[in-house]
Design an enzyme around this catalytic site. Structure first.
Site, PDB file in Angstrom:
ATOM      1  N   LYS A 305       0.824  -1.209   0.000  1.00 49.73           N
ATOM      2  CA  LYS A 305       0.000   0.000   0.000  1.00 49.73           C
ATOM      3  C   LYS A 305       0.861   1.264   0.000  1.00 49.73           C
ATOM      4  O   LYS A 305       2.038   1.266   0.356  1.00 49.73           O
ATOM      5  CB  LYS A 305      -0.947  -0.013   1.208  1.00 49.73           C
ATOM      6  CG  LYS A 305      -2.097  -1.016   1.089  1.00 49.73           C
ATOM      7  CD  LYS A 305      -3.103  -0.587   0.028  1.00 49.73           C
ATOM      8  CE  LYS A 305      -4.209  -1.624  -0.200  1.00 49.73           C
ATOM      9  NZ  LYS A 305      -5.234  -1.611   0.828  1.00 49.73           N
ATOM     10  N   ARG A 340      -4.446 -10.490   2.968  1.00 50.95           N
ATOM     11  CA  ARG A 340      -4.533 -10.412   1.501  1.00 50.95           C
ATOM     12  C   ARG A 340      -3.230  -9.794   0.998  1.00 50.95           C
ATOM     13  O   ARG A 340      -2.942  -8.630   1.275  1.00 50.95           O
ATOM     14  CB  ARG A 340      -5.741  -9.568   1.098  1.00 50.95           C
ATOM     15  CG  ARG A 340      -5.947  -9.424  -0.405  1.00 50.95           C
ATOM     16  CD  ARG A 340      -7.152  -8.549  -0.702  1.00 50.95           C
ATOM     17  NE  ARG A 340      -7.384  -8.412  -2.134  1.00 50.95           N
ATOM     18  CZ  ARG A 340      -6.840  -7.467  -2.900  1.00 50.95           C
ATOM     19  NH1 ARG A 340      -6.027  -6.568  -2.355  1.00 50.95           N
ATOM     20  NH2 ARG A 340      -7.101  -7.412  -4.186  1.00 50.95           N
TER      21      ARG A 340
END
Length: 370
Positions: A305, A340
């Site tokens: 991210k 994930r």
């Protein structure tokens, strides 16, 4: 006047005992919480925060006013709740240890690997097979990028991108979740054999999604995102990001239950990276354990991210392995059930070592200071 109460784990142990006494196993995971903060908010503002050892929590809850005590007692029970395994066709995914979901983006513009697998079915299938061989419990297939500024995708194109891959994964016996906001895609992929709906809009994007999810009987991941429609990253205005996201997920969970989604079919994702600043994402990661109070398995997607790049000299997405592993470990330390990730092999290795550190057969916890 609106008052709300939260029971926030704030200290952790590796066994049922800590330096401070008893510890509570969080949501059937390998994580033990030894201290909690009992927080009360009034009209969105924190008005009290009491720190308690785990053994002191029951008495503190019993002394609360009735309206707060009932809620706090449910939260306390949820912390000790053991979640049943997910049944994905012939595959059973147990949740007493962290599991890894491997990301397969069938898109041209995903922030990390857009274009790597679109129109390359053999490459995509080989990558999925490698993730499963490396230890992924499931493959999360997506046909639309949800990064900030990504263009909308027609549902027909999304179906064309993901259904053939779902069919191939079904043929090899994989557990499959599908990352989509569109009910037509949910319906087509479930018919093709997918097992789990992973919706970054928490079934809000299309009013038909909620009815379809409830009728399907499939597990669904409800993710927090502050925006609506095609801008899920907008409206990220928080008084306290951890408590606000908690309230949002609680409300959305209740709406889904009222619509007929079974409680055992709900997984919750706090939405790291969606409509949150770097500081807010860090606060969310530090406060992850609170979300066990809602009583559902915790699903966390922090891999590669933007926050990692922001904290590491603007490292490109493909150079964020170290930061991704650090966030995976942080999530495991908070008792997250499913991670994930893009980098499956490395994350699975980290999971194995993390589990070893908590295995009483390998570590004599009696030798640790108390």
């Amino acid at each position: 006047m609106t008052r709300k109460i939260y029971l926030q784990p704030i200290a952790f142990a590796q066994s049922p005992q800590s330096e401070e006494g008893e510890a509570v196993r969080l949501a059937g995971s390998l994580v033990w919480a030894s201290r909690f903060a009992l927080i009360v908010r009034e009209n969105g503002k924190v008005i009290s925060r009491e720190r308690l050892g785990a053994q002191d929590v029951p008495a503190a809850l019993a002394a609360l006013p009735a309206d707060l005590a009932d809620v706090a007692q449910r939260q306390w029970a949820n912390f000790k709740k053991i979640h049943p395994p997910l049944q994905c066709g012939e595959r059973t995914i147990r949740l007493e240890q962290p599991q890894v979901a491997g990301i397969l983006n069938m898109t041209p513009d995903s922030f990390s690997d857009g274009g790597s697998f679109l129109d390359k079915p053999d490459t995509a299938f080989s990558h999925a097979a490698a993730m499963l061989e490396a230890g992924a419990a499931m493959i999360d297939v997506g046909g639309e990028s949800t990064r900030p500024g990504a263009g909308a995708v027609w549902e027909g194109d999304e179906i064309k991108r993901v259904v053939p891959m779902v069919q191939q994964l079904v043929a090899m016996g994989a557990a499959i979740s599908v990352d989509t906001r569109r009910p037509a895609v949910m319906e087509a992929t479930l018919a093709a054999g997918a097992h789990i709906i992973n919706d970054v809009s928490a079934l809000r994007y299309d009013p038909r999604s909620l009815e379809l999810a409830a009728a399907s009987g499939a597990p669904v991941v409800l993710m927090h995102a502050p925006g609506k429609a095609d801008d899920l990253h907008s409206n990220g205005d928080y008084a306290d990001v951890v408590l606000d996201v908690y309230d949002w997920l609680e409300q959305r969970r209740d709406e889904c239950l009222a619509a007929g989604v079974r409680p055992e079919n709900i997984l919750l994702d706090p939405g790291v990276g969606f409509g949150k600043t770097v500081a807010e994402n860090l606060a969310l990661m530090n406060g992850l354990a609170l979300f066990h109070a809602l009583g559902h398995p915790l699903y966390v997607g922090a891999s590669r991210k933007r926050m990692i790049g922001a904290l590491s000299n603007e490292a490109a997405a493909h150079d964020r392995l170290g930061g991704s592993l650090m966030l995976a470990i942080k999530a495991m330390d908070a008792g997250a059930h499913i991670l994930r990730v893009h980098d499956v092999r490395e994350t699975v290795q980290a999971v194995h070592v993390w589990r070893g550190l908590r295995d009483a057969a390998l570590t004599d916890f009696a030798q640790l200071p108390r």
